[in-house]
Write an enzyme that holds these catalytic residues in place. Structure first.
Site, PDB file in Angstrom:
ATOM      1  N   HIS A   3      31.089 -46.998 -16.553  1.00 46.58           N
ATOM      2  CA  HIS A   3      30.822 -45.967 -15.293  1.00 46.58           C
ATOM      3  C   HIS A   3      29.812 -45.050 -15.611  1.00 46.58           C
ATOM      4  CE1 HIS A   3      30.450 -43.943 -11.598  1.00 46.58           C
ATOM      5  NE2 HIS A   3      31.467 -42.859 -11.841  1.00 46.58           N
TER       6      HIS A   3
ATOM      7  N   ASN B 150      24.716 -40.793 -11.030  1.00 46.59           N
ATOM      8  CA  ASN B 150      25.860 -41.315 -10.781  1.00 46.59           C
ATOM      9  C   ASN B 150      25.777 -42.223  -9.503  1.00 46.59           C
ATOM     10  OD1 ASN B 150      28.518 -42.138 -10.144  1.00 46.59           O
ATOM     11  ND2 ASN B 150      29.376 -40.189 -10.711  1.00 46.59           N
TER      12      ASN B 150
ATOM     13  N   CYS C   4      34.518 -44.218  -7.079  1.00 50.39           N
ATOM     14  CA  CYS C   4      33.697 -44.985  -8.246  1.00 50.39           C
ATOM     15  C   CYS C   4      34.208 -46.248  -8.825  1.00 50.39           C
ATOM     16  CB  CYS C   4      33.099 -43.935  -9.314  1.00 50.39           C
ATOM     17  SG  CYS C   4      32.370 -42.540  -8.709  1.00 50.39           S
TER      18      CYS C   4
HETATM   19  N1  ACO Z   1      22.974 -25.821 -13.781  1.00 46.71           N
HETATM   20  C1  ACO Z   1      23.214 -24.734 -14.587  1.00 46.71           C
HETATM   21  N2  ACO Z   1      24.343 -24.323 -14.695  1.00 46.71           N
HETATM   22  C2  ACO Z   1      25.521 -24.913 -14.096  1.00 46.71           C
HETATM   23  C3  ACO Z   1      25.279 -26.013 -13.563  1.00 46.71           C
HETATM   24  C4  ACO Z   1      24.170 -26.399 -13.228  1.00 46.71           C
HETATM   25  N3  ACO Z   1      23.763 -27.627 -12.587  1.00 46.71           N
HETATM   26  N4  ACO Z   1      26.610 -26.376 -13.153  1.00 46.71           N
HETATM   27  C5  ACO Z   1      27.316 -25.528 -13.704  1.00 46.71           C
HETATM   28  N5  ACO Z   1      26.697 -24.423 -14.493  1.00 46.71           N
HETATM   29  C6  ACO Z   1      27.402 -23.400 -15.101  1.00 46.71           C
HETATM   30  C7  ACO Z   1      28.589 -23.068 -14.697  1.00 46.71           C
HETATM   31  O1  ACO Z   1      28.732 -22.019 -13.608  1.00 46.71           O
HETATM   32  C8  ACO Z   1      29.260 -22.398 -16.114  1.00 46.71           C
HETATM   33  O2  ACO Z   1      28.914 -21.213 -15.921  1.00 46.71           O
HETATM   34  P1  ACO Z   1      29.941 -19.906 -16.598  1.00 46.71           P
HETATM   35  O3  ACO Z   1      30.178 -20.273 -17.847  1.00 46.71           O
HETATM   36  O4  ACO Z   1      29.116 -18.761 -16.263  1.00 46.71           O
HETATM   37  O5  ACO Z   1      31.001 -20.253 -15.723  1.00 46.71           O
HETATM   38  C9  ACO Z   1      28.601 -23.114 -17.058  1.00 46.71           C
HETATM   39  O6  ACO Z   1      27.234 -24.035 -16.577  1.00 46.71           O
HETATM   40  C10 ACO Z   1      29.518 -24.298 -17.640  1.00 46.71           C
HETATM   41  O7  ACO Z   1      30.078 -25.097 -16.694  1.00 46.71           O
HETATM   42  P2  ACO Z   1      31.126 -26.094 -17.121  1.00 46.71           P
HETATM   43  O8  ACO Z   1      31.704 -26.570 -15.924  1.00 46.71           O
HETATM   44  O9  ACO Z   1      31.856 -25.829 -18.285  1.00 46.71           O
HETATM   45  O10 ACO Z   1      29.930 -27.385 -17.657  1.00 46.71           O
HETATM   46  P3  ACO Z   1      30.395 -28.691 -18.184  1.00 46.71           P
HETATM   47  O11 ACO Z   1      29.903 -28.631 -19.792  1.00 46.71           O
HETATM   48  O12 ACO Z   1      31.719 -29.168 -18.170  1.00 46.71           O
HETATM   49  O13 ACO Z   1      29.528 -29.766 -17.305  1.00 46.71           O
HETATM   50  C11 ACO Z   1      29.662 -31.219 -15.415  1.00 46.71           C
HETATM   51  C12 ACO Z   1      29.745 -29.694 -16.096  1.00 46.71           C
HETATM   52  C13 ACO Z   1      28.269 -31.938 -15.941  1.00 46.71           C
HETATM   53  C14 ACO Z   1      29.978 -31.236 -14.011  1.00 46.71           C
HETATM   54  C15 ACO Z   1      30.711 -31.934 -16.244  1.00 46.71           C
HETATM   55  O14 ACO Z   1      32.009 -31.247 -16.263  1.00 46.71           O
HETATM   56  C16 ACO Z   1      30.854 -33.502 -15.755  1.00 46.71           C
HETATM   57  O15 ACO Z   1      30.128 -33.832 -16.062  1.00 46.71           O
HETATM   58  N6  ACO Z   1      32.238 -33.596 -15.484  1.00 46.71           N
HETATM   59  C17 ACO Z   1      32.566 -34.725 -14.983  1.00 46.71           C
HETATM   60  C18 ACO Z   1      32.098 -35.040 -13.590  1.00 46.71           C
HETATM   61  C19 ACO Z   1      32.064 -36.651 -13.117  1.00 46.71           C
HETATM   62  O16 ACO Z   1      32.060 -37.536 -13.923  1.00 46.71           O
HETATM   63  N7  ACO Z   1      32.080 -36.715 -11.786  1.00 46.71           N
HETATM   64  C20 ACO Z   1      31.785 -37.930 -11.074  1.00 46.71           C
HETATM   65  C21 ACO Z   1      33.274 -38.787 -11.043  1.00 46.71           C
HETATM   66  S1  ACO Z   1      33.131 -40.321 -10.293  1.00 46.71           S
HETATM   67  C22 ACO Z   1      33.331 -40.233  -8.579  1.00 46.71           C
HETATM   68  O17 ACO Z   1      34.396 -40.871  -8.080  1.00 46.71           O
HETATM   69  C23 ACO Z   1      32.512 -39.494  -7.727  1.00 46.71           C
END
Ligand code: ACO
Length: 333
Positions: A260, A290, A118
């Site tokens: 980003h 993204n 990214c």
């Molecule tokens: N729908 C419903 N529930 C979900 C989903 C979903 N899509 N995804 C995860 N959950 C659940 C999990 O299983 C977890 O359940 P549990 O508590 O029973 O275990 C709960 O929701 C909380 O999950 P978290 O991982 O704590 O959620 P978080 O608030 O961290 O959000 C997210 C997850 C959106 C992925 C966040 O961590 C994020 O955006 N991280 C950065 C990702 C990013 O920027 N990636 C791109 C990088 S750039 C590149 O180079 C590609």
């Protein structure tokens, strides 16, 4: 002080017409529109149709045509194409050459692909700035074009909600003498010790695709979202601080922050660290999700075209991605 300064001559972007809503994603995995909006700010994303020519070079061709028009130059004025993508048209020839072909560029310009996930477009922009300032090149096209739907795992709710397809193109050239345009500060970085948090492992020499692993998650993105989130906020804020400090400037002097577009909460967290009002951040993650290295050039082009960004303003660009790579540019538009 360099002999030359870099000017953004013109920008363009293209996103595929097909909109995929959160409700559609909810039919594939156990999630909901409300969960996705609350945790990411994303409402919908675009999905490319390769049969319609929307592979990275095809999307880039459409975005480049808009950038040429904005810059008032012809394709054959381009001396170098720097093409950032995490999902190239093919291993080789590189995607920059495919774009040269599609644009009908016949001057034999240099063509180079960049893979810094990214952050790739920010890496390309920084390389182009150095080449222009040194006097080696006069006109360089920097592309961020991504078909994330090609490696998205539609069975994994942790990742498939996050990504979208699209392309942003920026044409950089020499600023005319006496003009204020130019790059004020920049930073590029990577922390390979955190690389395991965001990977697409298969298809290369380390993990070849075999009869046993074909169609498994080695061909898809895998991510530890929490780790990437923490690292993204920390590094983007640190890079912004470093650039401002090197430039002896404060955040109040920045007109637009173009981060980003991975997650609205990451953007809010970085803005909060600087007490920077969110309405001075360019945000479109709700519509495009993204698009990897295309997010910053798409957001910048949108804000230039709708009149938010004006000549003479100060822009702060920041990105992070797999690697974990990161980077930023502080510039006068
Ligand atoms: N729908 C419903 N529930 C979900 C989903 C979903 N899509 N995804 C995860 N959950 C659940 C999990 O299983 C977890 O359940 P549990 O508590 O029973 O275990 C709960 O929701 C909380 O999950 P978290 O991982 O704590 O959620 P978080 O608030 O961290 O959000 C997210 C997850 C959106 C992925 C966040 O961590 C994020 O955006 N991280 C950065 C990702 C990013 O920027 N990636 C791109 C990088 S750039 C590149 O180079 C590609």
């Amino acid at each position: 002080m360099s002999a030359y300064q870099t000017k953004i001559l013109g920008t363009g972007h293209y996103v595929p017409p097909r909109i995929m809503t959160n409700d559609e994603v909810s039919k594939l995995v156990d999630t909901s529109h409300q969960w996705i909006v609350e945790r990411t700010g994303i409402h919908e994303r675009r999905i490319a149709d390769p049969k319609a020519g929307d592979i990275p070079s095809g999307m880039a061709m459409k975005a480049a045509q808009k950038a040429f028009e904005a810059a008032g130059i012809q394709p054959n004025d381009v001396e170098l194409i720097l093409f950032s993508t995490t999902f190239p048209d093919m291993f080789f020839p590189n995607t920059a050459t495919q774009l040269q072909l599609k644009l009908g560029i016949t001057n034999g310009c240099g063509c180079l692909d960049i893979n810094a996930a990214c952050t790739g477009w920010v890496y390309g922009f920084t390389l182009a700035d150095g080449l222009i300032r040194s006097g080696m090149y006069k006109t360089i096209m920097v592309v961020g074009a991504e078909m994330t739907s090609g490696f998205n795992n539609w069975n994994d709710r942790n990742t498939c909600i996050l990504f979208g397809d699209g392309c942003g193109v920026t044409i950089l050239g020499r600023a005319p003498a006496g003009e204020a345009s130019g790059v004020i500060a920049h930073v590029l970085g990577a922390d390979a010790t955190k690389g395991e948090h965001l990977m697409l492992r298969g298809g290369g020499a380390a993990v070849p695709i075999t009869a046993e692993n074909v169609g498994t998650d080695v061909q898809c993105v895998v991510m530890d979202g929490k780790e990437v989130f923490k690292s993204a906020v920390k590094t983007m804020a640190a890079h912004c601080e470093q650039m401002l400090s090197e430039a002896h400037m404060t955040m109040e002097q920045v007109d637009w922050f173009i981060p980003h577009q991975a997650n609205l909460r990451i953007i809010e967290a970085v803005a909060n660290r600087f007490n920077f009002p969110l309405d001075k951040a360019v945000v479109n993650v709700e519509r495009f999700a993204n698009t990897s290295s295309a997010t910053v050039p798409i957001a910048m082009d949108e804000a230039i075209r709708d009149g938010r960004i004006k000549r003479g303003q100060t822009l702060m660009l920041a990105a992070f991605g797999a690697g974990l790579t990161s980077g930023g540019v502080l510039l006068k538009y």
